[in-house]
Design a protein around this motif. Structure first.
Motif, PDB file in Angstrom:
ATOM      1  N   LEU A   1       0.833  -1.215   0.000  1.00 61.93           N
ATOM      2  CA  LEU A   1       0.000   0.000   0.000  1.00 61.93           C
ATOM      3  C   LEU A   1       0.860   1.254   0.000  1.00 61.93           C
ATOM      4  N   ASP A   2       1.949   1.254   0.754  1.00 58.96           N
ATOM      5  CA  ASP A   2       2.840   2.414   0.765  1.00 58.96           C
ATOM      6  C   ASP A   2       3.418   2.671  -0.624  1.00 58.96           C
ATOM      7  N   ARG A   3       3.802   1.599  -1.288  1.00 51.61           N
ATOM      8  CA  ARG A   3       4.405   1.752  -2.618  1.00 51.61           C
ATOM      9  C   ARG A   3       3.388   2.244  -3.639  1.00 51.61           C
ATOM     10  N   LEU A   4       2.158   1.697  -3.578  1.00 57.08           N
ATOM     11  CA  LEU A   4       1.162   2.040  -4.586  1.00 57.08           C
ATOM     12  C   LEU A   4       0.590   3.435  -4.389  1.00 57.08           C
ATOM     13  N   THR A   5       0.472   3.878  -3.159  1.00 58.76           N
ATOM     14  CA  THR A   5      -0.177   5.170  -2.904  1.00 58.76           C
ATOM     15  C   THR A   5       0.810   6.323  -2.768  1.00 58.76           C
ATOM     16  N   HIS A   6       2.099   6.051  -2.952  1.00 59.32           N
ATOM     17  CA  HIS A   6       3.088   7.120  -2.864  1.00 59.32           C
ATOM     18  C   HIS A   6       2.791   8.191  -3.913  1.00 59.32           C
ATOM     19  N   GLY A   7       2.632   9.417  -3.457  1.00 54.70           N
ATOM     20  CA  GLY A   7       2.359  10.531  -4.361  1.00 54.70           C
ATOM     21  C   GLY A   7       0.905  10.701  -4.728  1.00 54.70           C
ATOM     22  N   ILE A   8      -0.003   9.871  -4.214  1.00 55.47           N
ATOM     23  CA  ILE A   8      -1.436   9.998  -4.496  1.00 55.47           C
ATOM     24  C   ILE A   8      -2.059  10.902  -3.441  1.00 55.47           C
TER      25      ILE A   8
ATOM     26  N   ARG B   1      -7.657  14.204   0.616  1.00 51.17           N
ATOM     27  CA  ARG B   1      -8.078  15.032   1.747  1.00 51.17           C
ATOM     28  C   ARG B   1      -8.593  14.163   2.882  1.00 51.17           C
ATOM     29  N   GLY B   2      -8.850  12.889   2.571  1.00 51.67           N
ATOM     30  CA  GLY B   2      -9.345  11.936   3.554  1.00 51.67           C
ATOM     31  C   GLY B   2      -9.051  10.550   3.054  1.00 51.67           C
ATOM     32  N   THR B   3      -9.885   9.582   3.450  1.00 48.57           N
ATOM     33  CA  THR B   3      -9.669   8.208   3.013  1.00 48.57           C
ATOM     34  C   THR B   3     -10.953   7.621   2.462  1.00 48.57           C
ATOM     35  N   THR B   4     -10.761   6.610   1.635  1.00 49.62           N
ATOM     36  CA  THR B   4     -11.861   5.810   1.127  1.00 49.62           C
ATOM     37  C   THR B   4     -11.417   4.358   1.183  1.00 49.62           C
ATOM     38  N   ALA B   5     -12.341   3.439   1.074  1.00 51.33           N
ATOM     39  CA  ALA B   5     -12.004   2.022   1.259  1.00 51.33           C
ATOM     40  C   ALA B   5     -12.395   1.215   0.038  1.00 51.33           C
ATOM     41  N   CYS B   6     -11.618   0.152  -0.221  1.00 51.86           N
ATOM     42  CA  CYS B   6     -12.013  -0.851  -1.210  1.00 51.86           C
ATOM     43  C   CYS B   6     -12.229  -2.174  -0.482  1.00 51.86           C
ATOM     44  N   HIS B   7     -13.102  -2.998  -1.042  1.00 52.30           N
ATOM     45  CA  HIS B   7     -13.519  -4.240  -0.398  1.00 52.30           C
ATOM     46  C   HIS B   7     -13.367  -5.403  -1.369  1.00 52.30           C
ATOM     47  N   SER B   8     -13.301  -6.612  -0.828  1.00 53.12           N
ATOM     48  CA  SER B   8     -13.233  -7.800  -1.661  1.00 53.12           C
ATOM     49  C   SER B   8     -14.597  -8.463  -1.735  1.00 53.12           C
TER      50      SER B   8
ATOM     51  N   GLU C   1      -7.508   0.898   3.056  1.00 48.84           N
ATOM     52  CA  GLU C   1      -7.865   2.324   3.138  1.00 48.84           C
ATOM     53  C   GLU C   1      -6.972   3.079   2.162  1.00 48.84           C
ATOM     54  N   LEU C   2      -7.585   3.946   1.354  1.00 50.87           N
ATOM     55  CA  LEU C   2      -6.846   4.640   0.303  1.00 50.87           C
ATOM     56  C   LEU C   2      -7.126   6.141   0.359  1.00 50.87           C
ATOM     57  N   PRO C   3      -6.214   6.966  -0.185  1.00 54.58           N
ATOM     58  CA  PRO C   3      -6.434   8.419  -0.165  1.00 54.58           C
ATOM     59  C   PRO C   3      -7.639   8.795  -1.025  1.00 54.58           C
ATOM     60  N   ALA C   4      -8.487   9.656  -0.507  1.00 51.96           N
ATOM     61  CA  ALA C   4      -9.669  10.129  -1.234  1.00 51.96           C
ATOM     62  C   ALA C   4      -9.471  11.585  -1.628  1.00 51.96           C
ATOM     63  N   ALA C   5      -9.683  11.876  -2.899  1.00 49.64           N
ATOM     64  CA  ALA C   5      -9.486  13.225  -3.419  1.00 49.64           C
ATOM     65  C   ALA C   5     -10.783  14.021  -3.355  1.00 49.64           C
ATOM     66  N   GLY C   6     -10.626  15.330  -3.281  1.00 49.01           N
ATOM     67  CA  GLY C   6     -11.731  16.254  -3.392  1.00 49.01           C
ATOM     68  C   GLY C   6     -11.477  17.214  -4.534  1.00 49.01           C
TER      69      GLY C   6
ATOM     70  N   ASP D   1     -12.699   3.050 -10.521  1.00 47.88           N
ATOM     71  CA  ASP D   1     -13.663   2.738  -9.475  1.00 47.88           C
ATOM     72  C   ASP D   1     -12.907   2.441  -8.181  1.00 47.88           C
ATOM     73  N   THR D   2     -13.377   2.988  -7.079  1.00 49.83           N
ATOM     74  CA  THR D   2     -12.662   2.831  -5.811  1.00 49.83           C
ATOM     75  C   THR D   2     -12.526   1.370  -5.404  1.00 49.83           C
ATOM     76  N   GLU D   3     -13.539   0.558  -5.720  1.00 47.79           N
ATOM     77  CA  GLU D   3     -13.512  -0.831  -5.273  1.00 47.79           C
ATOM     78  C   GLU D   3     -12.435  -1.650  -5.979  1.00 47.79           C
ATOM     79  N   THR D   4     -11.937  -1.161  -7.093  1.00 50.38           N
ATOM     80  CA  THR D   4     -10.853  -1.873  -7.792  1.00 50.38           C
ATOM     81  C   THR D   4      -9.642  -0.965  -7.976  1.00 50.38           C
ATOM     82  N   ALA D   5      -9.451  -0.058  -7.043  1.00 46.62           N
ATOM     83  CA  ALA D   5      -8.384   0.937  -7.173  1.00 46.62           C
ATOM     84  C   ALA D   5      -6.994   0.347  -6.995  1.00 46.62           C
ATOM     85  N   LEU D   6      -6.862  -0.745  -6.249  1.00 47.69           N
ATOM     86  CA  LEU D   6      -5.530  -1.315  -6.037  1.00 47.69           C
ATOM     87  C   LEU D   6      -4.916  -1.781  -7.360  1.00 47.69           C
ATOM     88  N   THR D   7      -5.726  -2.400  -8.206  1.00 44.09           N
ATOM     89  CA  THR D   7      -5.220  -2.839  -9.506  1.00 44.09           C
ATOM     90  C   THR D   7      -4.792  -1.637 -10.346  1.00 44.09           C
TER      91      THR D   7
END
Length: 524
Positions: free
Chosen positions: A21-28, A31-38, A47-52, A190-196
Motif C-alpha cells: 500500500l505504501d508503494r502504490l499510494t506514494h504521491g497519491i 483530503r481523507g480516506t476511502t475504502a475498497c472491499h473484496s 484504506e486509500l487516499p480520497a481526493a476532493g 472505481d474505488t472498489e478496484t483501485a488497487l489494480t
C-alpha cells in the motif's frame, strides 16, 4: 464465515500488505480516506487516499506541466516506455492477477484475459505509435507550389474514468494510447478496484514514465467524474449508457471531445450449419467469462430451430459442469459477482423471468457457501417482453435463449435493441456468416468466437453503435482520438491570388483551367 471465505481472507492478508500500500499510494493526494472491499469476503481490503475538488485541480495542474516535457520527447522514446511496461507486466503478472481476483472476484483465467489485453495494447502501440503519429505529406492546392504537411498534436491532459469490471484493461489499456500520443492522464478508477489501477500506474512509472504524467484520483464517481470533465482536454469514459450521456453533455458544453464505451445486450447467432460442440463451448465463454460482467459478453442467444434442441443439450451440459470459485490460483471456471448491487440485479432479472413464465434450463441460484456474491451460470428459455431479462442489460452470468427459423429473422431480432456493441455468429459457411455480419448493427462481430477474436485484434478498432457509445479503442482510431490534427501549408513562388500581371478575370480563368487539368491528371 465459510471455509472459502476464510481462505480468501488469509490470501488477502498475504497480498495486500502495508508495504504494498505504501508503494502504490506514494504521491497519491487525498483530503481523507476511502475504502475498497473484496467481493470474496465482503470485507475491507485497504484504506486509500480520497481526493476532493482541490486535489483533482492540483492533479490536472501537475499533469499539465509534466505533459509539455513528455510531449517534447521523440515518439520512439515514449513508445519504448510502453515496451518496457509490456515486459514488466509479463514478468510480474502474479502480483496483479492476485489483486484483480481479490478486487473483482473473477476466476484467474479471466483475470489473465485482462493481462493479455493490456500486453497486446502495449506491444501494439509500442511498435506502431511512431507510424500512427508521423507527419504526412498531403497534396497542396497547387501541386509543386503548395507544400502541405499534416501533423498530430497531443490534446493535453486526458481525463479517463473507468468501471470496476476490468480494472487492469480499462485502466492501463486505455491510458497506453493516450500516453503514447504525448498526453498526460488524470485517471479516476472505481474505488472498489483501485488497487489494480494503482499497481498498473506504479508499473508504468517503473518502466520509465515520469510520475506526474499519469495521475490517479480516488473517490465517488458522482463527485469526481464531473470534476474530471470540467478540467480535461479530452474525456474517455467506460461505463453505463446513462452516465455516458451525462459525460457527453458535460464534454459538449466545453467543446471538448469524448470517447464513450457504454452498455450492451449482445447477441449470439447459432446457425443450422454450425459445429454444435464448438458453438456450445464458445457460448460458455461468451456468456459466463468474468461471471458475465463484461461489456462484450453475450446475453441473447438465438439458435436456428432445426438444431436448437441438440445445441441446448450440449450447452446446458457444459454450463452445469462449470466449476465455481475464486481461489488465488488456476483451476476454476467462474468466479464471483463483484458487488451486492450486481447480485441483486441478477436475482431480480431471473426471478422476474420465472414469475412470468420463463424456464430455467441451468443455474438460477445464488451460492452463498462459496462466498457472499456467487451466482450460478444461468440459462433461461421463454424470455419475452416485458421481462427485465429480455430488454435490460443484466451484466451477470445469465443468458436468454430464443429460437428462430430464417437468417433474416435472426438478424432482425438481433438488431432489435438500442445497443450495438458486439455480436457472435457460429457457422461452417464463412460466406454466409460474413453476409449476416454485414447486416448486424454492432461495432464488432466475431465469427466462430464469442468476443476475444475481435477484441484481441488490436490493430482493428473496437467500439459500439447506438446506445453502446461513441468512438473506438484499438488500432489507428484508438490513438488518433487522443490527438488534434494540424495542417501546415507552405506556399512557394506564387501567391494564391492574382499575380504575374493578371487581373481578377484572368486569374479566375487560370484557376478554372488548372482545376480541369488536375482532374484530367487524376490528382486527388
Amino acid at each position: 464465515m465459510t471455509t472459502a471465505q476464510s481462505d480468501a481472507r488469509a490470501q488477502a492478508a498475504r497480498v495486500v500488505t502495508p508495504e504494498l500500500l505504501d508503494r502504490l499510494t506514494h504521491g497519491i493526494a487525498g483530503r481523507g480516506t476511502t475504502a475498497c472491499h473484496s467481493p470474496l469476503t465482503g470485507e475491507r481490503l485497504a484504506e486509500l487516499p480520497a481526493a476532493g475538488e482541490a486535489e483533482v485541480a492540483e492533479a490536472f495542474e501537475r499533469a499539465a506541466v509534466a505533459q509539455r516535457a513528455w510531449a517534447a520527447r521523440p515518439v520512439r522514446q515514449r513508445a519504448a516506455v510502453l515496451l518496457r511496461f509490456h515486459d514488466l507486466l509479463l514478468h510480474r503478472q502474479s502480483e496483479v492477477l492476485d489483486l484483480i481476483q481479490l478486487e473483482t472476484g473473477k476466476a484467474r483465467l479471466h483475470a489473465h484475459e485482462e493481462l493479455l489485453a493490456v500486453a497486446l495494447a502495449a506491444r501494439h502501440y509500442g511498435r506502431k505509435a511512431p507510424a500512427y503519429l508521423r507527419p504526412r505529406r498531403r497534396t497542396g492546392v497547387i501541386p509543386l507550389l503548395t507544400r502541405v504537411r499534416e501533423t498530430k498534436q497531443p490534446r493535453g491532459v486526458v481525463g479517463q474514468i473507468s468501471p470496476w469490471n476490468y480494472p487492469l484493461e480499462l485502466t492501463a489499456g486505455d491510458a497506453i494510447p493516450a500516453l503514447a500520443a504525448g498526453n498526460a492522464v488524470v485517471f479516476k478508477p472505481d474505488t472498489e478496484t483501485a488497487l489494480t489501477a494503482l499497481w498498473a500506474r506504479r508499473l508504468m512509472v517503473d518502466a520509465g514514465l515520469p510520475a506526474d504524467v499519469w495521475q490517479l484520483v480516488l473517490g465517488p464517481g458522482p463527485e469526481l467524474g464531473p470534476l474530471l470533465v470540467r478540467h480535461a482536454d479530452y474525456v474517455s469514459f467506460t461505463g453505463s449508457t446513462r452516465t455516458g450521456r451525462e459525460v457527453a453533455q458535460g464534454a459538449a458544453a466545453r467543446l471538448i471531445g469524448a470517447g464513450l464505451e457504454l452498455g450492451g445486450k449482445n447477441p449470439m447467432l447459432v446457425l443450422d450449419d454450425a459445429d454444435l460442440d464448438r458453438a456450445a463451448e464458445g457460448a460458455v465463454r461468451a456468456c459466463f467469462s468474468s461471471a458475465g460482467q463484461l461489456c462484450v459478453s453475450v446475453e441473447r442467444l438465438y439458435v436456428q430451430r432445426d438444431v436448437a434442441d441438440e445445441f441446448l443439450r450440449r450447452f446446458v451440459e457444459r454450463t452445469r459442469a462449470l466449476r465455481l470459485g475464486a481461489p488465488l490460483d488456476w483451476g476454476t471456471d467462474v468466479g464471483s459477482l463483484a458487488s451486492g448491487a450486481q447480485l441483486a440485479t441478477v436475482e431480480r432479472h431471473v426471478e422476474d423471468a420465472v414469475a412470468h413464465g420463463a424456464r430455467v434450463l441451468a443455474g438460477g441460484r445464488p451460492r452463498p457457501e462459496l462466498g457472499p456474491l456467487f451466482y450460478e451460470p444461468t440459462i433461461l428459455e421463454g424470455v419475452r417482453p416485458p421481462m427485465l431479462a429480455c430488454e435490460e442489460e443484466t451484466f451477470g452470468p445469465v443468458v436468454s435463449v430464443y429460437r428462430f427459423a430464417e437468417d433474416a429473422e435472426a438478424v432482425a431480432r438481433a438488431n432489435a435493441s438500442p445497443y450495438g456493441l458486439n455480436a457472435s455468429i457460429w457457422s461452417r459457411n464463412s460466406r454466409r456468416a460474413r453476409r449476416i455480419a454485414a447486416q448486424l448493427r454492432t461495432g464488432t462481430v466475431n465469427i466462430n468466437e464469442g468476443y476475444a477474436a475481435a477484441y484481441g485484434s488490436v490493430q482493428a478498432p473496437m467500439g459500439g453503435m447506438g446506445d453502446s457509445g461513441l468512438g473506438r479503442r484499438h488500432g489507428a482510431e484508438g490513438i488518433l482520438k487522443y490527438t488534434e490534427s494540424q495542417t501546415v501549408a507552405q506556399q512557394r513562388l506564387l501567391p494564391l491570388a492574382p499575380s504575374l500581371g493578371m487581373d481578377d478575370r484572368r486569374h479566375a480563368a487560370f484557376m478554372n483551367h488548372s482545376l480541369k487539368v488536375m482532374k484530367t491528371l487524376r490528382l486527388r
